[in-house]
Design an enzyme around this catalytic site. Structure first.
Site, PDB file in Angstrom:
ATOM      1  N   GLU A  46      -0.543 -27.180 -57.556  1.00 15.13           N
ATOM      2  CA  GLU A  46      -0.480 -28.602 -57.927  1.00 15.13           C
ATOM      3  C   GLU A  46      -0.710 -28.827 -59.416  1.00 15.13           C
ATOM      4  O   GLU A  46      -0.009 -29.622 -60.042  1.00 15.13           O
ATOM      5  CB  GLU A  46      -1.485 -29.426 -57.108  1.00 15.13           C
ATOM      6  CG  GLU A  46      -1.034 -29.780 -55.693  1.00 15.13           C
ATOM      7  CD  GLU A  46      -1.211 -28.661 -54.694  1.00 15.13           C
ATOM      8  OE1 GLU A  46      -1.763 -27.605 -55.092  1.00 15.13           O
ATOM      9  OE2 GLU A  46      -0.819 -28.807 -53.520  1.00 15.13           O
ATOM     10  N   GLN A  64       2.266 -33.019 -51.223  1.00 19.35           N
ATOM     11  CA  GLN A  64       2.589 -32.917 -49.796  1.00 19.35           C
ATOM     12  C   GLN A  64       1.755 -33.939 -49.007  1.00 19.35           C
ATOM     13  O   GLN A  64       2.257 -34.606 -48.118  1.00 19.35           O
ATOM     14  CB  GLN A  64       2.340 -31.499 -49.304  1.00 19.35           C
ATOM     15  CG  GLN A  64       3.043 -31.225 -48.000  1.00 19.35           C
ATOM     16  CD  GLN A  64       3.319 -29.750 -47.813  1.00 19.35           C
ATOM     17  OE1 GLN A  64       2.393 -28.960 -47.639  1.00 19.35           O
ATOM     18  NE2 GLN A  64       4.591 -29.359 -47.852  1.00 19.35           N
ATOM     19  N   PHE A  65       0.510 -34.050 -49.385  1.00 20.73           N
ATOM     20  CA  PHE A  65      -0.373 -35.113 -48.915  1.00 20.73           C
ATOM     21  C   PHE A  65      -1.161 -35.578 -50.135  1.00 20.73           C
ATOM     22  O   PHE A  65      -1.533 -34.755 -50.973  1.00 20.73           O
ATOM     23  CB  PHE A  65      -1.340 -34.603 -47.833  1.00 20.73           C
ATOM     24  CG  PHE A  65      -0.671 -34.395 -46.488  1.00 20.73           C
ATOM     25  CD1 PHE A  65      -0.756 -35.366 -45.493  1.00 20.73           C
ATOM     26  CD2 PHE A  65       0.045 -33.248 -46.231  1.00 20.73           C
ATOM     27  CE1 PHE A  65      -0.122 -35.189 -44.268  1.00 20.73           C
ATOM     28  CE2 PHE A  65       0.686 -33.057 -45.008  1.00 20.73           C
ATOM     29  CZ  PHE A  65       0.595 -34.030 -44.014  1.00 20.73           C
ATOM     30  N   ALA A  66      -1.445 -36.881 -50.176  1.00 19.62           N
ATOM     31  CA  ALA A  66      -2.168 -37.417 -51.344  1.00 19.62           C
ATOM     32  C   ALA A  66      -3.495 -36.693 -51.546  1.00 19.62           C
ATOM     33  O   ALA A  66      -3.980 -36.554 -52.666  1.00 19.62           O
ATOM     34  CB  ALA A  66      -2.412 -38.909 -51.166  1.00 19.62           C
ATOM     35  N   ASP A  67      -4.080 -36.211 -50.452  1.00 21.94           N
ATOM     36  CA  ASP A  67      -5.367 -35.502 -50.531  1.00 21.94           C
ATOM     37  C   ASP A  67      -5.292 -34.317 -51.492  1.00 21.94           C
ATOM     38  O   ASP A  67      -6.271 -33.979 -52.145  1.00 21.94           O
ATOM     39  CB  ASP A  67      -5.746 -34.972 -49.144  1.00 21.94           C
ATOM     40  CG  ASP A  67      -5.662 -36.054 -48.078  1.00 21.94           C
ATOM     41  OD1 ASP A  67      -6.713 -36.490 -47.595  1.00 21.94           O
ATOM     42  OD2 ASP A  67      -4.537 -36.484 -47.756  1.00 21.94           O
ATOM     43  N   PHE A  68      -4.126 -33.669 -51.539  1.00 25.50           N
ATOM     44  CA  PHE A  68      -4.019 -32.439 -52.338  1.00 25.50           C
ATOM     45  C   PHE A  68      -3.904 -32.712 -53.831  1.00 25.50           C
ATOM     46  O   PHE A  68      -3.888 -31.784 -54.639  1.00 25.50           O
ATOM     47  CB  PHE A  68      -2.847 -31.583 -51.845  1.00 25.50           C
ATOM     48  CG  PHE A  68      -2.954 -31.253 -50.383  1.00 25.50           C
ATOM     49  CD1 PHE A  68      -4.194 -30.985 -49.811  1.00 25.50           C
ATOM     50  CD2 PHE A  68      -1.832 -31.224 -49.568  1.00 25.50           C
ATOM     51  CE1 PHE A  68      -4.311 -30.695 -48.459  1.00 25.50           C
ATOM     52  CE2 PHE A  68      -1.946 -30.940 -48.214  1.00 25.50           C
ATOM     53  CZ  PHE A  68      -3.187 -30.676 -47.658  1.00 25.50           C
ATOM     54  N   HIS A 101      -6.277 -34.964 -44.673  1.00 22.72           N
ATOM     55  CA  HIS A 101      -4.886 -35.414 -44.580  1.00 22.72           C
ATOM     56  C   HIS A 101      -4.834 -36.920 -44.337  1.00 22.72           C
ATOM     57  O   HIS A 101      -3.873 -37.409 -43.763  1.00 22.72           O
ATOM     58  CB  HIS A 101      -4.152 -34.700 -43.435  1.00 22.72           C
ATOM     59  CG  HIS A 101      -3.869 -33.257 -43.701  1.00 22.72           C
ATOM     60  ND1 HIS A 101      -4.822 -32.286 -43.593  1.00 22.72           N
ATOM     61  CD2 HIS A 101      -2.731 -32.622 -44.091  1.00 22.72           C
ATOM     62  CE1 HIS A 101      -4.289 -31.112 -43.890  1.00 22.72           C
ATOM     63  NE2 HIS A 101      -3.028 -31.284 -44.197  1.00 22.72           N
TER      64      HIS A 101
END
Ligand SMILES: Cc1ncc(C[n+]2csc(CCOP(=O)(O)OP(=O)(O)O)c2C)c(N)n1
Length: 666
Positions: A405, A427-431, A472
């Site tokens: 990232e 891929q997910f905002a969390d990442f 997630h």
């Protein structure tokens, strides 16, 4: 001192002519003489901080001389030689170091923390490592545009321990990007010796692990540095690929001038003093008969005179006068918003289709737009938003990325520097936490620091309600609304999602674009099939009423609509913010002044969220109009749990109706 003693460095001029030999000498001499002057200025308190590159000049100068003047270089804090070799007028350098307006950052950042497109130099941020990924992006642009250019980027050996280094090398290798990664191994990272920094024998060995050709060079030998980099650059231009070079050298002075060198053994300093890159080369040129003492004296006095004149001129420049509006105006790049009115033909589509349409149409409009993300190419992305894009736009513009990232955000920044546009799909905002540093420190601050835009959109599939647990489900917009320099967009409907995404892509500023996953397939709307845009900073008034103002965004909008449909007696203004930065504070204030009551609903947990700021703004601006305290409704102060019962309890949704009733009853 200028005797013809035998050189401690073995030089081989190969086929270099005398003119080039002398040019290399003069070009190394300049940063050395500037540094010697800087040490005096420091003692006089005329410079705030100085990171010395004395003893390392051959690397900066050799690499810069080996590149063409329109090829980008990304230097670090000891690379004065890069700036002087690119012939930046010394007055501007001194202005920069004195924090004058004629410098490169208008007094906003110090020392070497600046870039300049004019000289194709991209300066560092303090965090060191992000430079490496930015070089990837510039090199990617060069490759995509078939420019046959090489990009050089520097790091110290300390910086190689950062994740950015590993990510950047991996991305460069996987994508075969024309980057020359230059490690200046000078023995110490602040006070940390190499033995406490890494465990391999040579850092060049790391190239092998990434499939990158690597070399070890004597960083104090100008002819070795220049000759080898010249050759490698030529080869990389013809066959784009990354190269890793470890330059062995030594940091002759303290980390910065105030910090001293007590921890460095005296013998080590002596050993390296004997290998001084300039004294040795000077002796070599004397022995060769290419340089005479008279000539040398003349070179030195010419450079010294140039330094004195530039320094005097910079010192005579006016000091900066603080002006709030000037500062505020430079946080964002100017955006000339072009409104494209939606045409009448529309179709009923899902939220997710609207995003996909916006992306596709923007890809057609902007030939320089590249999308990067994990599994977004043939696989179509975790949510299938880019399905079919590879067939339509090709793999060069729709790029699967390694799980890197940070480096990918940095690459996006590099593409922007090189005049392209980039979208990064998390891929997910969390990442995004794994790419947080470059977003909040590089992208957000570039325009303010050195007038460089960050034409990047980061797409953030976010939010709870999908039983996906703590990693997630987050809606982490508050991490970004806090940071000046970023724009934050958070649509609640397909129509807005498409129009705002198109605007985000047109906007040259970094935009965090939040897409709520729970809305992707559950919310449908008639959306114009053709391209259109929606301006930032304009909230939508979804319902009108005089009882209370409900302020929310994202999934909160749908929760509020549900609640109002079950409580038809409540006549509320329902404001969907749509963009959080810029924020339509006027719409909020106008409504609250009318209704006298306000409730703010946010999906994120309470503390530090945007609801708190909105509440504070209302207290400051609308206090006299309020008939009840402003109420915030937010999710619990816990991570987001997985199982439905816990997630339902966690979410603000379940608390909204009672809170609404309480404010109305106050
Ligand atoms: C992420 C981060 N951590 C720590 C620091 C503090 N710091 C600044 S320079 C430096 C040492 C860097 O060593 P190296 O990369 O070897 O470069 P050198 O200073 O030796 O040229 C440290 C620890 C920083 N700027 N950024």
């Amino acid at each position: 001192m200028l005797s013809s003693i035998k050189s401690a460095i073995h030089y081989d001029r190969k086929n270099l002519d005398n003119k080039t030999l002398l040019q290399l000498y003069k070009t190394m001499l300049k940063p050395r003489l500037i540094e010697e002057k800087m040490l005096i200025l420091l003692r006089q308190g005329k410079v705030s901080k100085w990171f010395s590159g004395i003893g390392q000049e051959a690397i900066s100068v050799g690499v810069t001389m080996a590149l063409q003047s329109d090829e980008y270089i990304l230097p670090m804090h000891r690379n004065l030689g890069v700036f002087t070799t690119r012939e930046i007028p010394l007055q501007r350098l001194f202005s920069q170091w004195q924090g004058k307006a004629n410098g490169f950052t208008k007094g906003r950042d110090r020392s070497f923390h600046f870039g300049t497109q004019e000289y194709h130099i991209v300066g560092m941020i303090s965090h060191l490592g992000p430079q490496l990924g930015v070089a990837d992006g510039i090199a990617l642009a060069s490759k995509l545009k078939n420019k046959n250019q090489v990009t050089a980027v520097f790091t110290g050996e300390g910086g190689t321990s950062e994740g950015d280094f590993h990510e950047a090398l991996n991305v460069a290798a996987v994508w075969q990007l024309p980057v020359i990664f230059c490690i200046e191994n000078n023995g110490y990272g602040l006070s940390t010796p190499t033995s406490e920094q890494y465990f391999c024998k040579d850092l060049a060995d790391r190239g092998k692990g990434y499939g990158i050709d690597s070399f070890i060079l004597d960083g104090n030998n100008i002819l070795e540095v220049y000759g080898k980099v010249l050759k490698l650059a030529e080869s990389v231009r013809k066959r784009p690929r990354p190269i890793l070079i470890e330059f062995k050298t030594f940091r002759m002075r303290g980390h910065e001038e105030a910090s001293g060198t007590k921890y460095v053994p005296t013998e080590l300093i002596k050993e390296w003093e004997a290998k001084d890159p300039i004294n040795n080369y000077r002796n070599y040129l004397f022995n060769l008969g290419v340089l005479t003492t008279a000539q040398d004296n003349q070179f030195q006095s010419t450079i010294k005179a140039e330094i004195d004149v530039a320094l005097q001129a910079a010192s005579a420049e006016e000091t900066i006068k603080a002006d709030e509006s000037v500062e505020l105006n430079d946080v964002y790049a100017e955006f000339d918003y072009q409104h494209v009115e939606p045409k009448s033909n529309s179709e009923d589509i899902r939220f997710i289709d609207a995003i996909s349409q916006g992306l596709r149409q923007s890809m057609k409009r902007h030939r320089d737009l590249v999308i990067m993300g994990q599994d977004i190419a043939e696989y179509g992305g975790a949510f299938k938003i880019t399905e079919g894009f590879v067939a339509e736009f090709g793999k060069e513009r729709v790029r699967n990325t390694p799980i890197c990232e940070s480096a990918i955000v940095e690459t996006a920044m590099g593409l922007s520097i090189a005049g392209m546009k980039a979208i990064v799909e998390m891929q997910f905002a969390d990442f995004v936490s794994s790419g947080f540093n470059p977003i909040v420190n590089y992208l957000a601050k570039s325009h303010y620091r050195w007038n460089e835009k960050a034409d990047v959109v980061i797409r953030m599939p976010c939010g709870a309600g999908v039983a996906a647990g703590p990693f997630h489900s987050q809606t982490n917009e508050a991490w970004f609304t806090k940071t000046p320099g970023l724009k934050v967009v958070y649509p609640a409907f397909p129509y807005d999602a498409k129009g705002l995404l198109n605007t985000a892509i047109n906007d040259p500023n970094p935009v965090l674009f939040f897409e709520h996953k729970a809305l992707y397939r559950s919310i449908r709307q008639d959306v114009p099939t053709d391209y259109f845009t929606i301006p930032f900073g304009k909230a939508a008034l979804l319902k009108e009423g005089n009882d209370i103002t409900i302020i929310t965004y994202g999934a909160g909008v749908h929760w509020a609509l549900d609640t109002l449909s079950k409580n038809e007696d409540v006549k509320a203004d329902l404001i969907d913010l749509r963009t959080l930065q810029p924020l339509d504070s006027e719409a909020i204030f106008n409504s609250v002044k009318k209704t006298g009551r306000a409730i703010i609903l946010q999906e994120d947990s309470m503390f530090g969220g945007i609801a708190s700021d909105l509440s504070a703004m209302l207290m400051e601006q609308c206090f006299e109009y309020l008939d009840a305290p402003v109420k915030r409704v937010a999710s619990m102060e816990t991570p987001i749990p997985f199982i439905n019962q816990l997630e339902d309890q966690y979410l603000a949704k379940g608390k909204f109706e009672a809170a609404l009733r309480a404010v109305l009853a106050y």
